[in-house]
Motif scaffolding. Structure first.
Motif, short mmCIF file in Angstrom:
data_model
loop_
_atom_site.label_atom_id
_atom_site.label_comp_id
_atom_site.label_asym_id
_atom_site.label_seq_id
_atom_site.Cartn_x
_atom_site.Cartn_y
_atom_site.Cartn_z
N MET A 1 0.85 -1.20 0.00
CA MET A 1 0.00 0.00 0.00
C MET A 1 0.89 1.25 0.00
N GLU A 2 0.49 2.24 -0.77
CA GLU A 2 1.26 3.48 -0.86
C GLU A 2 1.18 4.26 0.44
N LYS A 3 2.33 4.78 0.89
CA LYS A 3 2.39 5.50 2.15
C LYS A 3 1.64 6.83 2.03
N ILE A 4 0.83 7.13 3.05
CA ILE A 4 0.03 8.35 3.06
C ILE A 4 0.75 9.43 3.86
N GLU A 5 0.86 10.60 3.29
CA GLU A 5 1.53 11.70 3.98
C GLU A 5 0.72 12.12 5.21
N PRO A 6 1.42 12.52 6.30
CA PRO A 6 0.70 12.98 7.50
C PRO A 6 -0.16 14.21 7.18
N GLU A 7 -1.26 14.31 7.90
CA GLU A 7 -2.15 15.46 7.76
C GLU A 7 -2.02 16.34 9.00
N LEU A 8 -1.97 17.64 8.80
CA LEU A 8 -1.86 18.59 9.91
C LEU A 8 -3.14 19.40 10.01
N ARG A 9 -3.81 19.30 11.17
CA ARG A 9 -5.03 20.08 11.41
C ARG A 9 -4.74 21.10 12.50
N LEU A 10 -4.78 22.37 12.13
CA LEU A 10 -4.48 23.46 13.05
C LEU A 10 -5.76 24.08 13.60
N PHE A 11 -5.75 24.40 14.89
CA PHE A 11 -6.90 24.99 15.55
C PHE A 11 -6.47 26.26 16.29
N ASP A 12 -7.37 27.24 16.32
CA ASP A 12 -7.05 28.51 16.97
C ASP A 12 -6.94 28.38 18.48
N SER A 13 -7.67 27.44 19.06
CA SER A 13 -7.68 27.31 20.51
C SER A 13 -7.69 25.85 20.92
N SER A 14 -7.36 25.62 22.18
CA SER A 14 -7.39 24.27 22.72
C SER A 14 -8.81 23.70 22.72
N GLU A 15 -9.79 24.57 22.97
CA GLU A 15 -11.19 24.13 22.98
C GLU A 15 -11.62 23.64 21.59
N GLU A 16 -11.23 24.39 20.56
CA GLU A 16 -11.58 23.97 19.21
C GLU A 16 -10.86 22.67 18.84
N LEU A 17 -9.63 22.51 19.33
CA LEU A 17 -8.90 21.27 19.10
C LEU A 17 -9.66 20.09 19.73
N SER A 18 -10.14 20.28 20.96
CA SER A 18 -10.89 19.21 21.63
C SER A 18 -12.12 18.81 20.84
N SER A 19 -12.85 19.81 20.36
CA SER A 19 -14.06 19.54 19.58
C SER A 19 -13.71 18.82 18.28
N GLY A 20 -12.65 19.28 17.62
CA GLY A 20 -12.23 18.68 16.36
C GLY A 20 -11.76 17.25 16.52
N SER A 21 -11.00 16.99 17.58
CA SER A 21 -10.50 15.63 17.80
C SER A 21 -11.63 14.69 18.21
N ALA A 22 -12.59 15.18 18.99
CA ALA A 22 -13.74 14.35 19.37
C ALA A 22 -14.56 13.99 18.14
N ASP A 23 -14.77 14.95 17.26
CA ASP A 23 -15.50 14.69 16.01
C ASP A 23 -14.77 13.64 15.17
N TYR A 24 -13.45 13.72 15.16
CA TYR A 24 -12.62 12.78 14.40
C TYR A 24 -12.78 11.36 14.95
N VAL A 25 -12.72 11.22 16.28
CA VAL A 25 -12.91 9.91 16.90
C VAL A 25 -14.28 9.35 16.54
N LEU A 26 -15.29 10.19 16.63
CA LEU A 26 -16.66 9.76 16.32
C LEU A 26 -16.78 9.30 14.87
N GLN A 27 -16.17 10.04 13.97
CA GLN A 27 -16.22 9.68 12.55
C GLN A 27 -15.58 8.32 12.30
N LEU A 28 -14.40 8.09 12.89
CA LEU A 28 -13.73 6.81 12.71
C LEU A 28 -14.51 5.67 13.35
#
Length: 258
Positions: free
Chosen positions: A1-28
């Motif tokens: 399988m071809e190697k996938i480049e890392p993805e960088l998701r930047l957030f303005d605040s720690s709170e937005e990071l928490s929301s974004g990471s929780a959404d990511y866990v839910l999606q997976l």
């Protein structure tokens, strides 16, 4: 399988990071349950369980198919189960006890035993999970293939309990190891082959403390083993970084001057 480049998701605040990471866990989780009937989730310490708080509240508490989740640990401190430094206890307090996970689906590291015994016992547990096909083996190795390993980048350059220049970074056959940085306290950690066998790995870097380690992790050319995060590279999977403005500050400043 071809190697996938890392993805960088930047957030303005720690709170937005928490929301974004929780959404990511839910999606997976939703995708894994739909595809295979279960979600194999690996937690680490720090504030990671707290960042999943969004999933413990409405409407997610009701919508998530919690009985299909299996929870494992990427690391654990060798302390009693109810000790404040127990990563199991921390996760139980702010996440596990707040959602209807099945107790048999929470696979934790043994407590109240020596570090080497805890590591050996946990590896045996993981191998049993693969043997009974609760966890599938990686297509490119015999390692367990988790759906998501969620890590954080510490100010001391570590991910899980993997520290710079530790011989454990070169481990190829063991799934779990016992490490000690100060000669007194011990931790149990998944090794890199297991982490890199996951379908998805996410690393969280938040606040100013990991700003230097994050910049180092993003800069290539460092000797192998000097920065564990650079060695996190899923073989047949995807790596996503979740980073807030504080942690990204030095990295972004450096890019501005290039």
């Amino acid at each position: 399988m071809e190697k996938i480049e890392p993805e960088l998701r930047l957030f303005d605040s720690s709170e937005e990071l928490s929301s974004g990471s929780a959404d990511y866990v839910l999606q997976l989780a939703e995708s894994a349950v739909k595809d295979r009937g279960s979600f194999l989730f690996v937690l680490c310490g720090g504030d990671i369980p707290k960042r999943l708080g969004k999933l413990t509240k409405a409407p997610f508490l009701r919508l998530v198919d919690w009985p299909k989740w299996y929870v494992f640990w990427a690391e654990e401190n060798v302390v009693p189960k109810l000790h404040p430094d127990s990563l199991y206890w921390q996760a139980k307090e702010c996440f596990i006890s707040q959602v209807p996970l099945l107790p048999a689906h929470v696979i934790s590291v043994s407590h109240g035993v020596a570090g080497e015994v805890a590591a050996s016992s946990y590896e045996f547990s993981l191998r049993q999970q693969v043997k009974n096909r609760t966890v599938q083996a990686s297509p490119s190795s015999d390692c367990p293939r988790f759906d998501l390993v969620l890590l954080y980048l510490g100010s001391n350059d570590r991910v899980a309990s993997l520290y710079p220049n530790d011989p454990v970074l070169q481990e190829e056959s063991q799934w779990v190891a016992c490490v000690s940085q100060d000669g007194t306290s011990e931790s149990v950690t998944l090794t890199l082959p297991v982490i890199n066998a996951a379908a998805n790995v996410a690393i969280v870097a938040a606040g100013m403390d990991p700003s230097r380690p994050f910049m180092d992790a993003m800069v290539s050319g460092k000797p192998s083993g000097s920065h564990p995060a650079q060695m996190v590279s899923p073989q047949d999977g995807k790596l996503v970084w979740f980073v807030d403005a504080g942690a990204a500050s030095l990295f972004l400043r450096g890019n501005e001057h290039r």
